[in-house]
Design an enzyme around this catalytic site. Structure first.
Site, PDB file in Angstrom:
ATOM      1  N   GLY A 362      -5.016  -9.053   5.919  1.00  0.00           N
ATOM      2  CA  GLY A 362      -5.039  -7.636   5.571  1.00  0.00           C
ATOM      3  C   GLY A 362      -6.148  -6.926   6.309  1.00  0.00           C
ATOM      4  N   GLY A 365      -9.485  -8.884   5.585  1.00  0.00           N
ATOM      5  CA  GLY A 365      -9.643 -10.326   5.667  1.00  0.00           C
ATOM      6  C   GLY A 365      -8.346 -11.037   5.372  1.00  0.00           C
ATOM      7  N   LYS A 382      -8.489 -13.907  -1.738  1.00  0.00           N
ATOM      8  CA  LYS A 382      -8.709 -13.043  -0.588  1.00  0.00           C
ATOM      9  C   LYS A 382     -10.096 -13.327  -0.042  1.00  0.00           C
ATOM     10  CE  LYS A 382      -8.924  -8.109   0.147  1.00  0.00           C
ATOM     11  NZ  LYS A 382      -8.443  -6.870  -0.426  1.00  0.00           N
ATOM     12  N   ASP A 482      -5.394   4.267  -1.486  1.00  0.00           N
ATOM     13  CA  ASP A 482      -4.597   3.616  -0.454  1.00  0.00           C
ATOM     14  C   ASP A 482      -3.257   3.163  -1.020  1.00  0.00           C
ATOM     15  OD1 ASP A 482      -4.175   2.961   2.156  1.00  0.00           O
ATOM     16  OD2 ASP A 482      -5.280   1.076   2.108  1.00  0.00           O
TER      17      ASP A 482
END
Ligand SMILES: *[C@@H]1O[C@H](CO)[C@@H](O)[C@H](O)[C@H]1NC(C)=O
Ligand SMILES: *[C@@H]1O[C@H](CO)[C@@H](O)[C@H](O)[C@H]1NC(C)=O
Ligand SMILES: *[C@@H]1O[C@H](CO)[C@@H](O)[C@H](O)[C@H]1NC(C)=O
Ligand SMILES: *[C@@H]1O[C@H](CO)[C@@H](O)[C@H](O)[C@H]1NC(C)=O
Ligand SMILES: *[C@@H]1O[C@H](CO)[C@@H](O)[C@H](O)[C@H]1NC(C)=O
Ligand SMILES: *[C@@H]1O[C@H](CO)[C@@H](O)[C@H](O)[C@H]1NC(C)=O
Length: 695
Positions: A362, A365, A382, A482
Site C-alpha cells: 500500500g 508499506g 501491516k 481517504d
C-alpha cells in the site's frame, strides 16, 4: 479465605437444602434456589465454557483473565423452570451476586460481565462487545430468548452505550433497553454515589424481577447492605422473552484491552421471596495470591542479604541486556489503547514476513497475512516501511484513532508492535480483500467474481454506515480523508468495511478542523481542499460520492486509458445524466441485471455528494436516509459551469498527462496518493504534487 475452608462444604450443602426447603414452602413452589458463597467444590454444578474456570485454591470463579478477545461463560448446569408452562407468564425471581473487575490498566476496562438467562448453557457467542452472549448474526433476533444485565466497562457506540462504566438491561440484543451509569443510592438518603465497576474491589449486585408489576430492578453496592432504591428499574414483561426452562449464569469477555472478571459468590431464587443474602466475610478473597507473593518476598529478603545482592547483580545484567534489544517505549505508546504484540509473535505469525504471505503493498508499506500462534486467528499485519518519513506520524494516528473505534463496517485494529524502525499494525483479516480488486480487476488473468448489484448496494450501505459512525457516532469527529474503493475491504460475508486510517484526523464535535497538509487521492479530493486545506466531514462526503460512482460504473474516478471525454468519471456521469442517458455508465460486467430505480438513486446521490460546493452536499446522516429509501434524492443542483471554474483545468490536465506517462503508473493505479504541502491559507502554485510515501 475464611468462608469455605473454615466451615467446609458440607455445611453449605446442608444450608442450601434447608433453604431450598424453606423457599419451596413459599407461594411458588417451582424450581429452586442456588447458593454459592464461593465456588469451591462447585465445578459439578456449573457448566463452564470459554476460559472460565474455578480457582481450586480459593473457589473464585474467574470468567476471563487479562488476555485479549476471549470470553468465559459459567451457567448453572441444569436449566431452571421460570414459567409454569411454555405459554405461561414468567415467574418472579431474585438474584444476588458479588463480582469484581480487575482491568489490565487501571482506568481502561476491557469489556465486561453480564448476568444472563439463556436458553443454552453455552451460547455460540463472540467476545468483545458481544460479552460472550450473542454473535453478530443474531443480535436483536427475537428467537434468542436472552435476558441479561450487563456490567459494561467499555463504551460501544455500535450498541449506543452511554459511557464506559454502566449497567444495562439487555433483551435479545446488546443495545440496552435501559441503562444507568454505575452508582448506588446511599443508605442515609444523601443521594446517588458513583461506583466504579472496574475498581478491582468486590461489588454486590441484586437483580429482582416481579411478575406482578413486571418490573426488573437492578441494584449495586460496594458492600453487602442493599441500598434502599435500585439504580435501574425497568418495566418489562419477561413472559414472551423467557422460555419455560432457562439456564442462569454469567458471561464475560475481553476486547482489545482486557480485564479479569470474577464472580465471588452467588445466590438465585425463584418466587417472590428475594434471594439469599451473601456476606463478604464468607467469600473467597481476591487478593490472596498477591499477598502470598509479598509475604514470600519478605521472607526471602530477611533470609539472606547475599541472595539479594546476587539478585541485584543479575537484575542489572538483565536490564542492560534488555536495553540493548528493546525499543524504548515512548510517551505516546503508554497511552495507546490496543494491544501491543511482541515482534517475535508477529514474526512467527507471518512466517518471518515471507513473500508468500504478502497480501499487497500500500501507500505506506506492505501488508502480510498471518496466523497468531496463540489463538490460531487470522490477521493482517501491516508493516510500515521505516524509510518513510511519514511513517511514525501515520502510525500514531492510526493507532490512536482506529484502536478505539468499534463498528461492524470498520476494519478492527487488534494491536500494534514497534521494533526499532519497524512499525507494525495488526488488523482483523478480511478474507475477501479490497473492493477495488472486484471492481477493476475482473477482466485480468485472475478471474475474480463480478459483484452483483445487490452486493454492490449492500457494500455501499455498509460503507455509508461506517462513515456516518466516524462522523457522528464517536466521541470525536473522525475524518477519514481517504475514502476510496481500495480502502474498502470485504469480510467473509461480503460486508464493506472501511480501512486504512493512516490519514484519519480527529477533532472535537463543534470545533473547526485546522488546516493541515492536503492528503488524499486524486479524483476523490474535494475541490475546496486545495483552497482551504481544511478536511472536514463534507470533504469525506465528496470522496464518498466519487466512491458511489466508482461502484456503479466499475471504473476508477480517473482513468488515464479512457478517451478524453471519459477521463474524469464524475464529469462523464454528469454529462450522460444531463443527456438523460445515465444508465449508459453502469458497469457492463453486471450484464444489465440491476434494479434501475436503485441504480439511478445511487448515481444521483453520487453526483449530489460530489457537488463542488460543500454546502450543497448532504451529511452522511442524510445519505443514509436516501440509501434506505426514507427520502428521495433531490435532482442534483450541480452546475457544470461552477465546477469548471473551480478547477484549474490546464494544470489539472498537465498533471494527468504526466501521471499517465510516468513510471509511477503501476503504483498509482493501485494507490495514487497525493500530498499537497500547504503553507497556512495561501493558494499553492502547483495544485497536485505527487509524493510517494514509500520513498
Ligand atoms: C452441586 O453438586 C453437588 C454434587 O453433584 C450436589 O450435591 C449439590 O447439591 C449441588 N449444589 C447446587 C447448589 O446445586
Ligand atoms: C488466560 O487464559 C488463557 C487460556 O487458559 C491462557 O492461554 C493465557 O495464558 C491466560 N493469560 C493470562 C494473562 O493468564
Ligand atoms: C450465532 O448464534 C446462533 C444462535 O446461538 C447460532 O445458531 C449461530 O451458529 C451463531 N453463528 C456464529 C457465526 O457463531
Ligand atoms: C432469527 O433467528 C432465526 C433462527 O436462528 C432465523 O431463522 C431468522 O432468520 C432470524 N431472523 C433474523 C431477522 O435475523
Ligand atoms: C427492548 O425490548 C424489547 C422486547 O421487549 C425489544 O423488542 C426491543 O427491541 C428493545 N428495545 C431496545 C431499544 O433495545
Ligand atoms: C423495584 O424498585 C421499586 C422502586 O424502589 C420498588 O417500588 C419495587 O418494589 C421494586 N421491585 C422489586 C421487584 O424489587
Amino acid at each position: 479465605m475464611a468462608g469455605l475452608t473454615v466451615h467446609g462444604a458440607p455445611f453449605y450443602v446442608l444450608l442450601f437444602l434447608l433453604w431450598l426447603a424453606e423457599s419451596q414452602e413459599g407461594a411458588d413452589a417451582v424450581g429452586g434456589g442456588l447458593y454459592f458463597p464461593g465456588f469451591k467444590n462447585a465445578a459439578a454444578n456449573l457448566s463452564l465454557a470459554g476460559i472460565a474456570k474455578i480457582e481450586p485454591t480459593n473457589g473464585l470463579l474467574e470468567l476471563t483473565n487479562r488476555t485479549s478477545r476471549l470470553l468465559g461463560q459459567a451457567f448453572y448446569s441444569s436449566p431452571l423452570r421460570l414459567k409454569l408452562s411454555p405459554e405461561g407468564s414468567a415467574l418472579s425471581f431474585s438474584t444476588c451476586f458479588v463480582f469484581s473487575i480487575v482491568p489490565e490498566y487501571a482506568k481502561l476496562g476491557g469489556h465486561g460481565l453480564a448476568f444472563a438467562l439463556s436458553p443454552s448453557p453455552n451460547p455460540a457467542a463472540l467476545p468483545s462487545q458481544y460479552l460472550g452472549l450473542l454473535n453478530s448474526s443474531d443480535i436483536g433476533n427475537f428467537s434468542n430468548h436472552l435476558f441479561a444485565v450487563e456490567f459494561d466497562t467499555v463504551q460501544d457506540f455500535e450498541f449506543g452505550d452511554i459511557n464506559d462504566n454502566h449497567i444495562g438491561i439487555d433483551i435479545n440484543s446488546l443495545a440496552s433497553n435501559a441503562s444507568a451509569a454505575g452508582a448506588y443510592y446511599a443508605d442515609d438518603g444523601s443521594g446517588k454515589v458513583d461506583l466504579n465497576l472496574k475498581s478491582g474491589k468486590p461489588i454486590f449486585a441484586w437483580i429482582d424481577y416481579d411478575s406482578g408489576s413486571t418490573v426488573v430492578n437492578v441494584t449495586i453496592s460496594p458492600d453487602s447492605t442493599k441500598p434502599p432504591k435500585p439504580i435501574l428499574s425497568y418495566r418489562v414483561d419477561l413472559s414472551p422473552i423467557l422460555k419455560e426452562y432457562m439456564y442462569v449464569g454469567f458471561s464475560a469477555s475481553t476486547g482489545l484491552l482486557a480485564s479479569s472478571h470474577y464472580v465471588l459468590g452467588w445466590s438465585f431464587s425463584i418466587g417472590g421471596g428475594g434471594s439469599k443474602a451473601i456476606e463478604l466475610s464468607s467469600l473467597p478473597s481476591l487478593s490472596g495470591p498477591q499477598k502470598d507473593h509479598r509475604h514470600a518476598l519478605a521472607i526471602g529478603l530477611s533470609v539472606s542479604s547475599v541472595l539479594v545482592l546476587i539478585l541485584a547483580i543479575g537484575t542489572v545484567f538483565y536490564i542492560v541486556r534488555k536495553m540493548r534489544n528493546a525499543d524504548p517505549i515512548e510517551d505516546w505508546e503508554l497511552h495507546m489503547v490496543p494491544h501491543r504484540f511482541s515482534y517475535q509473535e508477529l514474526k512467527r505469525a507471518t512466517n518471518g514476513f515471507k513473500g508468500k504471505e504478502l497480501l499487497g503493498t500500500g501507500g505506506f508499506g506492505q501488508v502480510y497475512r498471518g496466523t497468531l500462534v496463540d489463538t490460531r486467528s487470522e490477521v493482517a499485519v501491516k508493516r510500515i516501511s521505516h524509510e518513510s518519513k511519514q511513517g511514525i506520524r501515520e502510525f500514531v494516528s492510526e493507532i490512536s484513532t482506529i484502536g478505539r473505534l468499534r463498528h461492524r463496517n470498520i476494519v478492527q485494529l487488534l494491536g500494534w508492535c514497534r521494533r526499532r524502525d519497524d512499525l507494525l499494525l495488526v488488523y482483523e483479516f478480511m478474507p475477501n480483500g479490497s473492493l477495488d480488486r472486484f471492481l477493476f480487476d475482473s477482466d485480468q488473468k485472475k478471474k475474480t467474481l463480478t459483484l452483483s448489484w445487490p452486493q454492490r448496494l449492500h457494500i455501499i450501505k455498509g460503507v455509508a454506515s461506517g462513515l456516518l459512525y466516524l462522523h457522528e457516532g464517536y466521541e470525536q469527529v473522525v475524518i477519514h480523508r481517504d475514502v476510496k474503493a481500495s480502502n474498502v475491504l470485504l469480510d467473509g460475508e461480503m460486508n464493506g468495511r472501511l480501512g486504512d486510517f493512516g490519514m484519519a484526523r480527529l477533532y472535537d464535535h463543534g470545533s473547526n478542523p485546522s488546516t493541515t497538509r492536503v492528503v488524499g487521492t486524486l479524483g476523490y479530493l474535494a475541490p475546496e481542499l486545495s483552497r482551504t486545506g481544511k478536511a472536514d466531514a463534507l470533504s469525506d462526503v465528496y470522496a464518498f460520492g466519487a466512491f458511489l460512482l466508482e461502484v456503479v460504473c466499475g471504473r476508477r474516478p480517473i482513468e488515464p486509458k479512457a478517451t478524453a471525454e471519459e477521463l474524469v468519471l464524475m464529469d462523464w456521469v454528469w454529462e450522460r445524466y444531463r443527456e438523460g442517458k445515465v444508465l449508459d455508465v453502469v458497469d457492463s460486467k453486471m450484464g444489465g441485471a440491476f434494479d434501475e430505480n436503485e441504480v439511478l438513486m445511487v448515481l444521483k446521490l453520487g453526483l449530489l455528494c460530489s457537488n463542488s460546493k460543500p454546502d450543497q452536499r448532504p451529511s452522511m446522516r442524510l445519505v443514509m436516509r436516501y440509501l434506505n429509501g426514507e427520502a428521495d434524492v433531490p435532482e442534483s443542483a450541480r452546475a457544470q459551469e461552477a465546477l469548471e471554474s473551480e478547477r484549474d483545468r490546464i494544470k489539472f490536465e498537465d498533471f494527468i498527462e504526466s501521471f499517465a506517462s510516468s513510471s509511477f503508473e503501476k503504483k498509482c493505479s493501485s494507490n495514487p496518493s497525493f500530498v499537497l504541502p500547504l503553507s497556512s491559507d495561501s493558494t499553492p502554485e502547483v495544485p497536485y504534487g505527487y509524493a510517494d510515501h514509500t520513498r
